[in-house]
Design an enzyme around this catalytic site. Structure first.
Site: not given
Ligand code: AP5
Length: 212
Positions: A127, A170
């Site tokens: 990303r 995360r």
């Protein structure tokens, strides 16, 4: 239409939420985008949130609950809204219930994007994000000019929390705190599971079908 997008980091919540919000003409409320903007602007809220976000940890519930309470007062949210990245804990979900109850509203659908771990890791590793307009590019959706945003010509960046060890943190936060929300909303019959693997267009069609 009052919607929540639920799913692990990299599931495609932001990508799909932007498309759906544009189609329905309702605001896309991403707590991640709002917090990143506050951090980039150097506001007291942003300074408080930045270290936690960069480490892949959740920001305190009171902060994000306040952000959403305020965002839902906007006139644009009157005909519907799409929440991306909120709620993320059971206390956030109960706070959202109270906020909506005060306004005589409720959640219509929770779109649960399901993507296997291997695909999530691959997407997050590929990303790049525009720091100005927050557009995300991936290995399957690269910008026209490498490293440059198609929309505003800004230089693309890698999110600090997309470093592999932060991604692990995360994912742990998701498993231990956010995954519980599936049961919370299933009990209300509003969860629409959607296979998030495939092209962005394919996933979008599945979401449309799940909502119809
Ligand atoms: P947030 O910004 O919400 O991050 P996240 O939930 O970890 O989700 P991501 O943005 O990583 O992934 P996404 O599912 O949106 O996927 P995307 O569409 O970008 O939160 C960041 C941080 O803010 C948190 O860690 C926390 O610190 C804080 N925070 C935010 N909300 C909070 C809250 N409520 N409480 C407490 N703290 C909070 O796609 C990922 C990549 O895949 C992109 O490159 C994209 O181009 C690509 N892609 C998307 N779809 C496809 C597809 N179908 N095929 C191939 N590639 C695809």
């Amino acid at each position: 239409m009052n919607l929540i997008f639920l799913g692990p980091p990299g599931a495609g919540k932001g990508t799909q939420a932007k498309r759906l919000a544009a189609r329905y003409g309702i605001p896309h409320l991403s707590t991640g985008d709002i917090l990143r903007k506050a951090a980039a602007d150097g506001t007291p809220l942003g300074k408080q949130a930045q270290a936690l976000m960069d480490a892949g940890k959740l920001v305190p519930d009171e902060i994000v609950n306040g952000i959403i309470d305020e965002a839902l007062t906007s006139p644009e949210a009157a005909k519907g809204f799409l929440l991306d990245g909120f709620p993320r804990t059971v206390p956030q979900a109960t706070a959202l219930d109270e906020i909506l109850q005060r306004r005589g509203r409720k959640i219509d659908h929770v779109i649960l994007l399901q993507v296997p771990l291997k695909v999530l890791l691959d997407r997050l590793a590929g990303r790049q994000v525009c720091p100005k307009c927050q557009t995300s590019y991936g290995r399957n959706s690269p910008p026209k000019k490498p490293g440059i945003c198609d929309k505003d010509g800004e230089k693309l960046e890698v999110r600090p929390d997309d470093q592999p060890e932060r991604v692990q943190q995360r994912l742990q936060e998701y498993e231990s705190k956010t995954a519980l929300l599936t049961g919370y909303y299933k009990a209300r019959g509003v969860v629409r599971p959607v296979d998030g693997v495939g092209s962005v267009d394919e996933v979008e069609k599945r979401i449309e079908k799940a909502l119809s």
